[in-house]
Design an enzyme around this catalytic site. Structure first.
Site, mmCIF file in Angstrom:
data_model
loop_
_atom_site.group_PDB
_atom_site.id
_atom_site.type_symbol
_atom_site.label_atom_id
_atom_site.label_comp_id
_atom_site.label_asym_id
_atom_site.label_seq_id
_atom_site.Cartn_x
_atom_site.Cartn_y
_atom_site.Cartn_z
ATOM 1 N N HIS A 1 46.051 14.015 65.943
ATOM 2 C CA HIS A 1 45.783 12.825 66.766
ATOM 3 C C HIS A 1 47.088 12.077 67.027
ATOM 4 O O HIS A 1 47.933 11.949 66.136
ATOM 5 C CB HIS A 1 44.736 11.914 66.119
ATOM 6 N N ASP B 1 51.348 9.613 60.312
ATOM 7 C CA ASP B 1 49.927 9.581 60.651
ATOM 8 C C ASP B 1 49.761 9.177 62.111
ATOM 9 O O ASP B 1 49.583 8.010 62.413
ATOM 10 C CB ASP B 1 49.190 8.600 59.737
ATOM 11 N N GLU C 1 41.566 8.887 66.817
ATOM 12 C CA GLU C 1 41.141 9.193 65.457
ATOM 13 C C GLU C 1 41.107 7.939 64.602
ATOM 14 O O GLU C 1 40.205 7.763 63.773
ATOM 15 C CB GLU C 1 42.085 10.218 64.825
ATOM 16 N N GLU C 2 42.076 7.061 64.781
ATOM 17 C CA GLU C 2 42.123 5.834 63.981
ATOM 18 C C GLU C 2 40.938 4.926 64.279
ATOM 19 O O GLU C 2 40.626 4.048 63.483
ATOM 20 C CB GLU C 2 43.438 5.087 64.222
ATOM 21 N N GLU D 1 46.482 16.180 59.130
ATOM 22 C CA GLU D 1 46.322 14.740 58.893
ATOM 23 C C GLU D 1 47.408 14.211 57.965
ATOM 24 O O GLU D 1 48.330 14.930 57.580
ATOM 25 C CB GLU D 1 44.940 14.453 58.296
ATOM 26 N N HIS E 1 50.217 3.589 57.055
ATOM 27 C CA HIS E 1 49.664 2.557 57.941
ATOM 28 C C HIS E 1 50.459 1.246 57.863
ATOM 29 O O HIS E 1 49.881 0.155 57.893
ATOM 30 C CB HIS E 1 48.191 2.280 57.625
#
Length: 893
Positions: free
Chosen positions: A192, A204, A238-239, A265, A341
């Site tokens: 993603h 990510d 995706e998030e 991922e 994140h």
């Protein structure tokens, strides 16, 4: 405690001599009688009278050997973890080209769904690169087809307690690679390219998309035609809780030809990518990875832990498995989750070797699978699970679960026969050995229970002192405090048992007895896990097989020479393989769970969790070391050292010497804080505004709350702590995700109203009564790319239907429902309906249901406000703040 002079007797020895044994001196235990008979009848009658010619370990030798063993094993684990590449790569995959893709994708900044950065800039770059691959491979045997999909749909998921997700025109870029003659069966490779709103998302998951671009280029230029095809899916949502993958697998026409998938991922930043999920069933996928991967790194233990729900995370693997009914392999980077994140997830933190190993592995596995006959008829090879684990990243061991079950029971039977042989000796009249074994097992279990209780008391004390998470930036301080407490307490209990309960029993026989206890307890774990059908049972299998094997090999040596240094060295060498793998698993647990404690909410005491994990690790590692406690002449100096170390660490921690967070750019450990400048409007049953306020809503995502922030920003204190009214949907605040059960401590600071230039429009467009007496309400909503809908039926009423998913409301969270909404570019007005079964008493002045909707402005000029910017500037540099503007509107019907 007494202090001895030269030539004197220390207090422990004096106490030992004064205490009478439960067993008469003349009566040796069965196993001692047996060995004594075979050795001419000579046997010791106490500590001071060891059997003639047999050796005992000195305290210094025992400590030195165990210390060297543990340090060497830990060093091997660390070397393995940091050895990213094994051997030389073939040159088929270029990490330099992949890094250029990574840097270009992240150069646009955060890429939340609906933003220009995600929907236009990144999409255009990916399409441009795919077009270059098409042109480069045009003369070859493969065809490359591109399709940009923008699906709309909804589904329910039991993640975070359960909620429903609705998406509208999110973006997927699907690239089909197949022979020019066509293909009927396809592998799916998924990444993603979107990110959370506060991070550049290098790990990510931009690096995975960069790897996939280079893998696509490499495979498209192969001179030999592929047997089957590959669909490379670059998904753009995706998030937003796995929305784009759902749109592809349930709506795209190519999805029907997908037979299996590989998902890339991240739960950390850089390092090795680990296979942590496979299946369901379909063992041939694991076999393909084992056969093809250049740098294997896999664990079925990780799979079973992740799928248990302990880790608050999920991936597109779930969507393909549950909604596509196809098997797959899930890989993720797990190291350095402290900056997952956050703004620190940048390309420079991802080592080029990490990119190279990921590319080598994915390319090799995909090439193997698309040339495999099993892909064409994967259902024929569906049944069964696999036991799989790697040994220091060098080789992967894999075998079918049914073979594992047989192997487990074979090892158990071998251990049972070993113990049964001792029970069958003629000297074991009346089952004396069985009783002694049971008593010793109770001593071991009691030591573990008391140790865990003691360490948890220490953890609670640290928490009550306000020093929680002192280890967050200094992990080994937790080992020094909780580890010394655990090891010291276990050692103390066994020392007391040795000198008081077993005062006149030979040390060598006690060492033998407690080896049997360790074997017995691991056998119990082995049988239990095997009965539960868990593939992780291979761990206790190793912990039974290798110690039993080395003990049998050394039995003659031990019988004739006792606990010599050479015996201890050979014994530890026999434990090396299971222990190094056990230490690797312990490393994985701490590598994953330590960072998670920084984002697990305000309700879970992290010191209790970490102290429990440290204690569990100490118990597991000490199991076959109990043997040495009873073989050593003394343990007083070790106890003194552990006690002193524990007291010193407790004093240092209580003084606040170790601060949890760090802004060190080389190794940041940020505190996560979310701040929303929100406007709340509450409407009455007639539609009029009941009340309205605005403020800065502050959430801490770890247990320390705002205790470390308040000294820097005094206005954030307990006087502005919020409470949760039961009559307001989701406490009357704009929760982005349904995590209020994890984050119950939050703060609300009054602030001037903020007015987004693109305000939320929410309208009741229809209301009708159905034939069966339910009330159907139709709504329209127009707002930013991210909105959340909260539903709270009133007493006596129920939500009987809605327009989401299959029409049946799901996942009732304590009487509330949560619907997560997002859209891409040019999305139409969101239209939906609810069907409510009214209460039996229609005269209720509060109506049937409270409906609230929040809007979240994650990008653009509406994201900021002067008050928000002013508050952010006051935060210390070790705090990582995520901030945006939001609104909350509640209506009663």
């Amino acid at each position: 405690m007494s202090v001895t002079m030269d030539g004197g007797v220390d207090g422990m020895e004096l106490l030992e001599r004064r205490v009478k044994s439960r067993r008469p001196v003349s009566e040796a235990p069965p196993w001692e009688q047996h060995s004594g008979e075979r050795d001419g009848g000579e046997r010791g009658t106490g500590k001071g009278k060891p059997e003639a010619g047999l050796q005992q370990l000195s305290e210094a030798a025992a400590v030195l050997l165990l210390g060297l063993f543990v340090c060497a094993q830990w060093a091997l684990v660390q070397m393995s973890v940091h050895q990213l590449l094994v051997g030389t790569h073939t040159g088929e995959f270029s990490s330099e080209r992949a890094r250029k893709h990574l840097e270009h994708i992240t150069s646009v900044g955060p890429r939340p769904v609906g933003s220009v950065e995600n929907e236009v800039l990144t999409v255009n770059y990916l399409l441009q690169q795919v077009e270059l691959v098409q042109a480069e491979s045009a003369a070859g045997p493969h065809a490359v087809t591109v399709d940009v999909q923008r699906p709309t749909g909804s589904f329910s998921i039991d993640f975070l307690g359960g909620f429903t997700s609705y998406y509208d025109r999110v973006t997927n870029i699907a690239v089909k690679l197949e022979p020019k003659t066509g293909a009927q069966h396809f592998m799916l490779a998924n990444c993603h390219f979107d990110s959370v709103a506060n991070s550049p998302g290098a790990s990510d998951d931009a690096v995975s998309c960069a790897v996939m671009l280079e893998v696509l280029r490499s495979m498209a230029n192969l001179s030999t035609p592929l047997t089957h095809g590959v669909i490379f899916l670059f998904n753009g949502a995706e998030e937003n809780v796995l929305q784009a993958s759902h749109g592809f697998i349930t709506q795209h026409p190519w999805a029907k030809q997908v037979r299996a998938f590989v998902n890339l991922e991240a739960a950390g930043v850089g390092g090795k990518e680990v296979v942590f999920q496979t299946g369901p069933e379909n063992p041939w996928l694991v076999q393909a990875y084992v056969h093809a991967a250049k740098h294997p790194f896999a664990s079925v233990v990780g799979q079973e832990v992740f799928q248990s729900g302990i880790i608050p995370s999920d991936t597109d693997f779930r969507i393909y498995r549950d909604f596509g009914n196809i098997p797959g392999i899930d890989l993720a980077f797990i190291e350095n989750g402290f900056i997952y994140h956050t703004k620190y997830d940048t390309p420079d933190r991802i080592h080029t070797d990490s990119i190279q190993r990921a590319g080598d592995n994915i390319l090799a596995v995909l090439k193997h699978l698309v040339m495999s006959e099993k892909l064409a008829d994967s259902s024929e090879y569906r049944h069964g699970n696999m036991v799989f684990f790697d040994l220091l990243g060098v080789v992967v061991v894999a075998y079918p679960a049914r073979v594992g079950t047989i192997l487990n029971y074979m090892v158990f039977v071998a251990a049972f026969l070993y113990l049964a042989k001792k029970c069958s000796l003629p000297s074991n009249a009346g089952g004396r050995y069985v009783r002694d074994l049971a008593y010793a097992a109770c001593v071991a279990l009691l030591s573990w229970f008391i140790t865990l209780l003691f360490v948890l008391i220490v953890a609670l004390l640290v928490t009550l002192m306000g020093r929680s998470m002192f280890w967050y930036s200094h992990f080994y301080t937790s080992v020094c405090l909780y580890g010394s407490a655990a090891v010291g307490k276990m050692l103390l209990i066994h020392t007391l048992a040795k000198n008081l309960y077993y005062g006149n029993v030979r040390r060598l026989d006690l060492g033998e007895l407690f080896f049997d206890v360790s074997l017995l307890l691991w056998c119990c774990v082995l049988v239990y896990l095997t009965q539960q059908g868990l593939c992780s049972a291979y761990v206790p299998m190793l912990m039974v097989a290798f110690p039993l094997g080395i003990k049998l090999l050394l039995s003659s040596h031990f019988k004739h020479k006792g606990a010599s240094v050479s015996y201890a060295v050979l014994y530890l060498l026999g434990l090396a393989l299971p222990y190094v793998h056990l230490m690797f698993l312990i490393w994985v647990v701490f590598e994953i769970f330590t960072p998670i404690m920084g984002r697990s909410g305000t309700e879970i005491p992290p010191d209790v969790v970490l102290a429990s994990l440290v204690t569990l690790a100490a118990i597991l590692l000490s199991s076959f070391f109990m043997h040495f406690i009873y073989l050593a002449r003394s343990t007083k100096r070790v106890l003194a050292a552990l006690g002193a170390g524990f007291v010193v660490m407790l004093i240092l921690v209580s003084c606040g010497l170790f601060f949890p967070y760090s802004a060190d750019p080389t190794s940041p450990r940020p505190k996560r804080v979310i701040i929303q400048h929100t406007v709340r409007t509450f409407h009455d049953l007639d539609g009029s505004v009941e009340r309205m306020d605005s403020g800065l809503w502050i959430n801490s995502f770890d247990y320390t709350g705002m205790s470390h922030v308040t000294p820097h920003i005094p206005e954030i204190n307990d006087t502005i702590r919020t409470r949760c009214p039961d009559d307001l949907p989701f406490c009357g605040f704009p929760w982005f995700l349904p995590v209020k059960f994890l984050v119950k401590k939050n703060w609300y600071m009054p602030a001037p109203t903020v007015s987004p230039k693109s305000p939320l429009e929410f309208t009741l467009v229809s209301k009708q009564v159905t034939e069966w007496g339910a009330v159907k309400l139709g709504f329209e909503a127009k707002g930013p790319s991210h909105m959340s809908l909260y539903l709270l039926p009133h007493a006596g009423a129920s939500l009987s239907g809605w327009s989401f998913g299959d029409g049946t409301p799901q996942f009732d969270l304590n009487g509330e429902y949560f619907i997560f909404y997002s859209h891409g570019l040019d999305a139409p007005t969101w239209k939906f309906w609810l069907e409510i079964q009214p209460p039996s008493d229609p005269s209720d002045e509060k109506g049937m249901i409270s409906v609230a909707i929040s809007s979240h402005y994650f990008f653009g000029e509406d994201r900021w406000s002067p008050q928000l910017h002013s508050l952010l500037e006051k935060f210390p540099d070790w705090a990582f703040t995520s901030s945006w503007v939001s609104t909350y509107n509640m209506y009663r019907y």
